[in-house]
Design a protein around this motif. Sequence first.
Motif, mmCIF file in Angstrom:
data_model
loop_
_atom_site.group_PDB
_atom_site.id
_atom_site.type_symbol
_atom_site.label_atom_id
_atom_site.label_comp_id
_atom_site.label_asym_id
_atom_site.label_seq_id
_atom_site.Cartn_x
_atom_site.Cartn_y
_atom_site.Cartn_z
ATOM 1 N N ASP A 57 1.732 -11.450 35.887
ATOM 2 C CA ASP A 57 2.413 -10.176 35.669
ATOM 3 C C ASP A 57 3.277 -9.751 36.845
ATOM 4 O O ASP A 57 4.045 -8.791 36.712
ATOM 5 N N LEU A 58 3.171 -10.420 37.979
ATOM 6 C CA LEU A 58 3.799 -9.934 39.203
ATOM 7 C C LEU A 58 5.142 -10.619 39.442
ATOM 8 O O LEU A 58 5.328 -11.371 40.388
ATOM 9 N N TYR A 59 6.062 -10.360 38.546
ATOM 10 C CA TYR A 59 7.385 -10.957 38.706
ATOM 11 C C TYR A 59 8.432 -10.023 38.133
ATOM 12 O O TYR A 59 8.131 -9.066 37.412
ATOM 13 N N LEU A 60 9.691 -10.293 38.475
ATOM 14 C CA LEU A 60 10.832 -9.574 37.928
ATOM 15 C C LEU A 60 11.521 -10.457 36.902
ATOM 16 O O LEU A 60 11.628 -11.673 37.075
ATOM 17 N N ARG A 61 12.008 -9.848 35.843
ATOM 18 C CA ARG A 61 12.723 -10.598 34.807
ATOM 19 C C ARG A 61 14.215 -10.562 35.094
ATOM 20 O O ARG A 61 14.788 -9.505 35.369
ATOM 21 N N GLN A 62 14.836 -11.728 35.045
ATOM 22 C CA GLN A 62 16.278 -11.838 35.248
ATOM 23 C C GLN A 62 16.869 -12.624 34.085
ATOM 24 O O GLN A 62 16.311 -13.652 33.671
ATOM 25 N N PHE A 63 17.989 -12.149 33.549
ATOM 26 C CA PHE A 63 18.665 -12.897 32.498
ATOM 27 C C PHE A 63 19.706 -13.823 33.130
ATOM 28 O O PHE A 63 20.420 -13.441 34.062
ATOM 29 N N LEU A 64 19.788 -15.007 32.601
ATOM 30 C CA LEU A 64 20.630 -16.052 33.168
ATOM 31 C C LEU A 64 21.401 -16.728 32.028
ATOM 32 O O LEU A 64 20.797 -17.151 31.038
ATOM 33 N N VAL A 65 22.723 -16.787 32.147
ATOM 34 C CA VAL A 65 23.562 -17.455 31.152
ATOM 35 C C VAL A 65 24.258 -18.622 31.836
ATOM 36 O O VAL A 65 24.929 -18.448 32.865
ATOM 37 N N VAL A 66 24.076 -19.836 31.272
ATOM 38 C CA VAL A 66 24.642 -21.047 31.860
ATOM 39 C C VAL A 66 25.230 -21.907 30.743
ATOM 40 O O VAL A 66 24.887 -21.737 29.569
ATOM 41 N N PRO A 67 26.106 -22.840 31.099
ATOM 42 C CA PRO A 67 26.581 -23.777 30.084
ATOM 43 C C PRO A 67 25.423 -24.593 29.527
ATOM 44 O O PRO A 67 24.547 -25.042 30.275
ATOM 45 N N THR A 68 25.404 -24.779 28.222
ATOM 46 C CA THR A 68 24.347 -25.568 27.605
ATOM 47 C C THR A 68 24.363 -26.980 28.181
ATOM 48 O O THR A 68 25.414 -27.609 28.301
ATOM 49 N N GLY A 69 23.188 -27.446 28.587
ATOM 50 C CA GLY A 69 23.079 -28.773 29.180
ATOM 51 C C GLY A 69 23.134 -28.759 30.685
ATOM 52 O O GLY A 69 22.915 -29.780 31.334
ATOM 53 N N ALA A 70 23.383 -27.572 31.289
ATOM 54 C CA ALA A 70 23.449 -27.489 32.750
ATOM 55 C C ALA A 70 22.051 -27.626 33.333
ATOM 56 O O ALA A 70 21.056 -27.237 32.731
ATOM 57 N N ASN A 71 21.999 -28.161 34.552
ATOM 58 C CA ASN A 71 20.725 -28.262 35.263
ATOM 59 C C ASN A 71 20.552 -27.010 36.109
ATOM 60 O O ASN A 71 21.266 -26.800 37.083
ATOM 61 N N THR A 72 19.601 -26.158 35.705
ATOM 62 C CA THR A 72 19.417 -24.900 36.435
ATOM 63 C C THR A 72 18.535 -25.053 37.656
ATOM 64 O O THR A 72 18.461 -24.172 38.493
ATOM 65 N N GLY A 73 17.798 -26.165 37.729
ATOM 66 C CA GLY A 73 16.845 -26.308 38.819
ATOM 67 C C GLY A 73 15.715 -25.312 38.708
ATOM 68 O O GLY A 73 15.022 -25.058 39.675
ATOM 69 N N GLY A 74 15.528 -24.766 37.504
ATOM 70 C CA GLY A 74 14.602 -23.655 37.393
ATOM 71 C C GLY A 74 13.296 -23.942 36.706
ATOM 72 O O GLY A 74 12.367 -23.173 36.837
ATOM 73 N N VAL A 75 13.197 -24.992 35.926
ATOM 74 C CA VAL A 75 11.960 -25.239 35.206
ATOM 75 C C VAL A 75 11.186 -26.319 35.922
ATOM 76 O O VAL A 75 11.642 -27.440 36.063
ATOM 77 N N GLY A 76 10.019 -25.964 36.426
ATOM 78 C CA GLY A 76 9.276 -26.907 37.245
ATOM 79 C C GLY A 76 9.896 -26.962 38.628
ATOM 80 O O GLY A 76 10.789 -26.208 38.980
ATOM 81 N N GLU A 77 9.447 -27.932 39.421
ATOM 82 C CA GLU A 77 9.935 -27.984 40.799
ATOM 83 C C GLU A 77 11.266 -28.700 40.917
ATOM 84 O O GLU A 77 12.067 -28.431 41.790
ATOM 85 N N GLY A 78 11.553 -29.670 39.999
ATOM 86 C CA GLY A 78 12.778 -30.434 40.131
ATOM 87 C C GLY A 78 13.923 -29.904 39.313
ATOM 88 O O GLY A 78 15.072 -30.247 39.545
ATOM 89 N N GLY A 79 13.633 -29.071 38.308
ATOM 90 C CA GLY A 79 14.681 -28.580 37.441
ATOM 91 C C GLY A 79 15.002 -29.578 36.351
ATOM 92 O O GLY A 79 14.918 -30.793 36.546
ATOM 93 N N ILE A 80 15.362 -29.089 35.170
ATOM 94 C CA ILE A 80 15.720 -29.974 34.067
ATOM 95 C C ILE A 80 16.932 -29.406 33.371
ATOM 96 O O ILE A 80 17.228 -28.216 33.471
ATOM 97 N N PRO A 81 17.676 -30.240 32.642
ATOM 98 C CA PRO A 81 18.800 -29.706 31.886
ATOM 99 C C PRO A 81 18.323 -28.684 30.863
ATOM 100 O O PRO A 81 17.260 -28.828 30.276
#
Length: 443
Positions: free
Chosen positions: A407-431
């Motif tokens: 529960d201890l987090y802030l929500r942020q909305f993020l818009v990126v090109p589909t297929g982009a690697n955000t580096g955000g899911v897991g430690e390495g990031g995935i497309p």
Amino acid sequence: MPSVEDDRKAVAGRQVRACAARAAKGAAALASAPDADVDAALRGMARRLAGARSALLAANDRDLEAAVAAGLSPGSQDRLRLTNDRLESMAAQLRSLADIPHELRDRVIEERPDGLTLLERRRPVGVVGANFEARPNVTLDIASQFLKSRNAGVLRTGSAALRSSRMLMSEVIGPALCAAGLDPDVIQLVPDADRAAAYALVSEPGLIPLVILRGSGESTRDLGRTAARHGVRTLAHADGGGVLYVGPAADEEAVHRLITDSLDRLGVCNRLNLLLIDQSWYDRFLPGILRVLEHADVTASLPPHPHARGYEWSLDPARSATVTIDAANGPLHAARIANEETSQLAAAVATRDPAVATQFIDAYAGTGVFWNSTTRLLDGFELLGLPETGINIDRGPGPRGPVTFRDLYLRQFLVVPTGANTGGVGEGGIPVHPEAGRGAPGL
């Protein structure tokens, strides 16, 4: 000239700001630390609890001696006390927390037809404060939840537990963070036992934007009001008291067991506080219930009551071993009493009739509701397998009930090109694709 009171407030303010500044320096590194390092620190804390056992128990003995001399109630002494069993339980909870998978950083909301993907990203708050009652185990509970959520923290506990909490910081928390390659300064303990430090903690929105408030009664509510005036958001737990409604078609033996289980500890917020017996069963069930309470050395407050029906006995050290008993005219009446005359922390219904249980459950608006089970289950570890920072009973949007690292987090909305690697899911990031992170819980 400044008064003594002004000087105390100034000292407390400087100490809190210094703690927040030290915690903030390591917050960014903690936010990006590998999952394995965070979990290694948690497991290290569990191991160091055993190694520091003698020092911890000795410090706790000094806290208890001072508490007895100061006239602290037996219930408060029980919450303050550390034992070998309690230390082992604290270690087991840390190991369990380390084994729980980390939350996904990004959750896909929508893959749009314009070639863009909308995600929801979790971001740590940064520095979170916590003011809590004199319970040494809570020092470790909150520190571990802050660490797992990647938030730095400033902790302030009651003066009765300060020696024990300092020992936990110096012998367990700090060394475990160092050994895992994390900055030990990300978790700070305010060294000042003065109550002014609690007010300073909720008065620094630029440094500590969110504060967990634990405790009971008017003092905690006043901290919440002070925080609101300064623009600091709180997750507050000021009031408690469990309710049990004994409805028609209740099993008498099961009711007795629920009462006993709900009174295993008298100094906790989710214990049985108000016992409502259906009017049609009142005369039949009351004698046996009184015998159960007598066996537990608990006094029954019977009508007519010289106090409010929802009066919280755990806040009254001289009479904490008390339960209020009254009659209710059906499940809807019982739920209305629980809604309007108690804190809405938790309520239970005892009955074998599903229709009775459903009416009560649907009408009760509190944080937790239980059918043929005890309100003592409204606890982070009992419900969710996680230590909690506290139980939030707010009546607005946001985390409600046991507050954990999820529960201890802030929500942020993020818009990126589909297929982009955000580096955000897991430690390495995935497309990013439609299933990436789908299903991760949100606010």
